[in-house]
Motif scaffolding. Structure first.
Motif, PDB file in Angstrom:
ATOM      1  N   VAL A  81      34.979  43.279  45.259  1.00 14.76           N
ATOM      2  CA  VAL A  81      34.455  41.986  44.805  1.00 14.76           C
ATOM      3  C   VAL A  81      33.615  42.236  43.571  1.00 14.76           C
ATOM      4  O   VAL A  81      32.665  43.018  43.602  1.00 14.76           O
ATOM      5  N   HIS A  82      34.002  41.591  42.516  1.00 17.54           N
ATOM      6  CA  HIS A  82      33.267  41.764  41.279  1.00 17.54           C
ATOM      7  C   HIS A  82      31.904  41.105  41.445  1.00 17.54           C
ATOM      8  O   HIS A  82      31.828  39.934  41.804  1.00 17.54           O
ATOM      9  N   GLY A 141      36.118  37.064  40.251  1.00 17.75           N
ATOM     10  CA  GLY A 141      35.127  36.029  39.921  1.00 17.75           C
ATOM     11  C   GLY A 141      35.435  35.354  38.601  1.00 17.75           C
ATOM     12  O   GLY A 141      36.351  34.547  38.516  1.00 17.75           O
ATOM     13  N   ASP A 184      37.679  27.947  35.758  1.00 17.80           N
ATOM     14  CA  ASP A 184      36.643  27.270  34.964  1.00 17.80           C
ATOM     15  C   ASP A 184      35.414  28.126  34.713  1.00 17.80           C
ATOM     16  O   ASP A 184      34.332  27.626  34.474  1.00 17.80           O
ATOM     17  N   LYS A 185      35.584  29.421  34.788  1.00 23.47           N
ATOM     18  CA  LYS A 185      34.480  30.279  34.334  1.00 23.47           C
ATOM     19  C   LYS A 185      34.847  30.760  32.929  1.00 23.47           C
ATOM     20  O   LYS A 185      35.104  29.936  32.077  1.00 23.47           O
ATOM     21  N   ASN A 221      40.315  26.421  43.780  1.00 19.90           N
ATOM     22  CA  ASN A 221      39.249  27.167  43.083  1.00 19.90           C
ATOM     23  C   ASN A 221      39.313  28.609  43.559  1.00 19.90           C
ATOM     24  O   ASN A 221      40.144  28.955  44.400  1.00 19.90           O
ATOM     25  N   ASN A 222      38.437  29.435  43.021  1.00 17.66           N
ATOM     26  CA  ASN A 222      38.528  30.845  43.376  1.00 17.66           C
ATOM     27  C   ASN A 222      38.108  31.109  44.815  1.00 17.66           C
ATOM     28  O   ASN A 222      38.611  32.024  45.466  1.00 17.66           O
ATOM     29  N   ALA A 223      37.187  30.300  45.325  1.00 18.05           N
ATOM     30  CA  ALA A 223      36.796  30.441  46.730  1.00 18.05           C
ATOM     31  C   ALA A 223      38.036  30.208  47.613  1.00 18.05           C
ATOM     32  O   ALA A 223      38.291  30.954  48.567  1.00 18.05           O
ATOM     33  N   ASP A 267      38.606  40.529  43.912  1.00 23.63           N
ATOM     34  CA  ASP A 267      38.125  39.191  43.546  1.00 23.63           C
ATOM     35  C   ASP A 267      37.291  39.380  42.290  1.00 23.63           C
ATOM     36  O   ASP A 267      36.180  39.875  42.344  1.00 23.63           O
ATOM     37  N   SER A 300      38.522  32.682  38.654  1.00 19.59           N
ATOM     38  CA  SER A 300      38.306  31.239  38.466  1.00 19.59           C
ATOM     39  C   SER A 300      38.968  30.724  37.199  1.00 19.59           C
ATOM     40  O   SER A 300      39.008  31.418  36.192  1.00 19.59           O
ATOM     41  N   VAL A 321      27.907  33.719  46.230  1.00 21.76           N
ATOM     42  CA  VAL A 321      28.129  33.263  44.867  1.00 21.76           C
ATOM     43  C   VAL A 321      27.455  31.927  44.590  1.00 21.76           C
ATOM     44  O   VAL A 321      27.623  31.333  43.551  1.00 21.76           O
ATOM     45  N   PHE A 367      29.056  30.140  49.254  1.00 21.61           N
ATOM     46  CA  PHE A 367      30.276  30.958  49.277  1.00 21.61           C
ATOM     47  C   PHE A 367      29.853  32.406  49.442  1.00 21.61           C
ATOM     48  O   PHE A 367      29.383  33.048  48.519  1.00 21.61           O
ATOM     49  N   SER A 410      29.882  39.354  39.994  1.00 23.90           N
ATOM     50  CA  SER A 410      29.811  38.681  38.700  1.00 23.90           C
ATOM     51  C   SER A 410      28.602  37.777  38.553  1.00 23.90           C
ATOM     52  O   SER A 410      28.349  37.280  37.474  1.00 23.90           O
ATOM     53  N   ALA A 461      39.906  25.855  39.103  1.00 19.76           N
ATOM     54  CA  ALA A 461      41.125  26.365  39.724  1.00 19.76           C
ATOM     55  C   ALA A 461      40.861  27.788  40.186  1.00 19.76           C
ATOM     56  O   ALA A 461      39.924  28.429  39.731  1.00 19.76           O
ATOM     57  N   ARG A 472      30.531  23.123  34.576  1.00 18.12           N
ATOM     58  CA  ARG A 472      31.145  24.314  33.954  1.00 18.12           C
ATOM     59  C   ARG A 472      31.855  24.002  32.639  1.00 18.12           C
ATOM     60  O   ARG A 472      31.318  23.316  31.807  1.00 18.12           O
TER      61      ARG A 472
END
Ligand SMILES: *Cc1c(COP(=O)(O)O)cnc(C)c1O
Length: 448
Positions: free
Chosen positions: A214-215, A249, A278-279, A141-143, A247, A276, A169, A173, A217, A286, A86
């Motif tokens: 939930v987006h 994403g 790192d998106k 992370n987002n998860a 969420d 997230s 995702v 996930f 994404s 994170a 990423r």
């Protein structure tokens, strides 16, 4: 064995890597040779030559001592390539990581009061300022963020989600599975393509804890679709005394990508929003949880918060990246932001420059072509980002040329299109160019 260990080349290896390790490798190499001779796939001649065994030992020792996790050059044009790690970090964030790693820090120490502090404090104020939330916490992370949110706010209770948002995702996930892990009971409503507000309203009961959005994404449902707006979902939740959770994403912090920003979602009154690091934010791995103070307080004290917490190096990178968001000009120092903001002119010129350098390599022929890319990492799905690439032909087949690039000393990850290998300048970082040319020359067979 003694003869081999007395050999000059092996002695050099012993000096560099230690006798213990070289002996292990030597034993393995000899064992393999014995086995291949036994099954007849190896002639005896090779055994005679101590120097050829020396070479095998040298090669294997080198392999064992090179890192498994290595730098690669991303020439795919996909800025958030999940398989390639990423988002690259901003220089400031890298410096912060190094500093946190090298020495001690006030990670959990309150310097004013001289007593124990909280690691969450380092990003709390920044997240409040940037997203407009009341309070915030960052996890692995987002998860993990979604898991923690559901575990602390909806354990044993029902959470209502639209069937159109029961996403996977990648990397297994899946929202339904995460909800189960978090101890929440999933209440699906609507159809894959359409969900109405009345669908949510109909299933609300005394055991409902939250309405979750939930987006989507990493994919887009197109055509005959209908979705409930964030505003309407928040209003319905609050009318019934429920929590509204989203969420997001990717979670963009800058307007103009055609997606609502985190700030905009927070402003709708959502109780909790996760995204997230790192998106599209362009920071370290994170999961950021922002929202109402009362909810964050419950989240922060849940036992899972400890298990999912961030380490000091990630926290340093995260704080540093968030700081850059305070100032519009500083955001350009985040590599991901810069990559997405490159104009067609910038990309065309970069491609022309690279083309000329590639054409100077014996055996290679390069051309600039138009191409369409994706952001990757499950961000901005279905959105093509137009750009330019350098399309290369070599005397080798494109598959073997691509393979050689991938297995170069500094691997280059490229795409193949219509029998040509494509290098997309969007994701080739400024400090990559020289090494890229070295790998290209080697792959083309030029001695350098
Ligand atoms: C990417 C994504 C996640 C997972 O985020 P990670 O930071 O990769 O753990 C969760 N939900 C949605 C909607 C996503 O797009």
């Amino acid at each position: 064995m003694d003869d081999l260990l007395a050999n000059r080349a092996i002695q050099d290896l012993v000096a560099e890597h230690g006798r213990e390790q070289v002996v292990v490798v030597l034993r393995n190499v000899l064992q393999e040779l014995r086995e291949s001779i036994a099954i007849g796939s190896q002639s005896l001649d090779i055994l005679i030559s101590i120097s050829s065994i020396g070479e095998m030992v040298a090669k294997e020792t080198k392999r064992r001592n090179s890192p498994s996790l290595r730098r690669v050059i991303n020439a795919t044009g996909i800025p958030l390539h999940t398989n390639l790690g990423r988002a690259p970090l901003a220089e400031q964030a890298i410096a912060a990581v190094v500093q946190a790693a090298r020495g001690y820090s006030n990670l959990e120490y309150d310097l004013t009061r001289g007593e124990r502090g909280s690691r969450h404090d380092h990003v709390r104020e920044l997240l409040r300022e940037i997203t407009g939330c009341e309070d915030a916490i960052a996890v692995n992370n987002n998860a993990a963020a979604v898991l923690l949110v559901l575990s602390s706010l909806a354990q044993g209770k029902e959470v209502v989600v639209s069937r159109g948002q029961l996403v996977e995702v990648g990397g297994s996930f899946r929202i339904p599975d995460v909800m189960e892990q978090g101890g929440a009971l999933l209440r699906e409503v609507g159809a894959t393509n359409k969900t109405h507000l009345s669908d949510y309203e109909r299933v609300i009961n005394h055991n409902t804890a939250a309405l979750l959005k939930v987006h989507t994404s990493n994919f887009r449902v197109i055509g005959f679709t209908e979705d409930v707006s964030t505003e309407a979902l928040v209003e319905l939740s609050h009318q019934h005394g429920l929590l509204a959770i989203e969420d997001l994403g990717s979670g963009v912090l800058i307007a103009g990508y055609g997606e609502p920003t985190v700030q905009e979602i927070v402003a709708t009154g959502m109780d909790i929003v996760t995204f997230s690091g790192d998106k599209l934010m362009g920071g370290p791995q994170a999961g950021l949880i922002v929202g109402k103070a009362e909810c964050i307080a419950r989240i922060r004290t849940h036992p899972l918060a400890r298990a999912l917490r961030l380490d000091k190096m990630t926290l340093a990178a995260l704080e540093s990246t968030l700081r850059l968001y305070r100032h519009a000009e500083h955001r350009q120092e985040i590599p991901l932001v810069r990559m997405l903001n490159l104009s067609q002119d910038d990309l065309f010129h970069a491609a022309e420059e690279l083309r000329d350098k590639v054409n100077a390599i014996a055996g290679l022929t390069a051309q600039v072509i138009e191409c369409v890319g994706q952001v990757g990492g499950g961000s901005l799905p279905g959105r093509d980002i137009p750009g330019f690439a350098v399309a290369i032909t070599s005397p080798l087949s494109c598959v073997s040329f691509e393979g050689r690039l991938r297995q170069a000393e500094i691997p280059v990850i490229a795409r193949i299109l219509h029998d040509r290998v494509l290098l997309d300048p969007r994701t080739i970082l400024p400090h990559d160019t020289e090494d890229l040319l070295v790998s290209l020359r080697k792959a083309a067979g030029e001695k350098s």
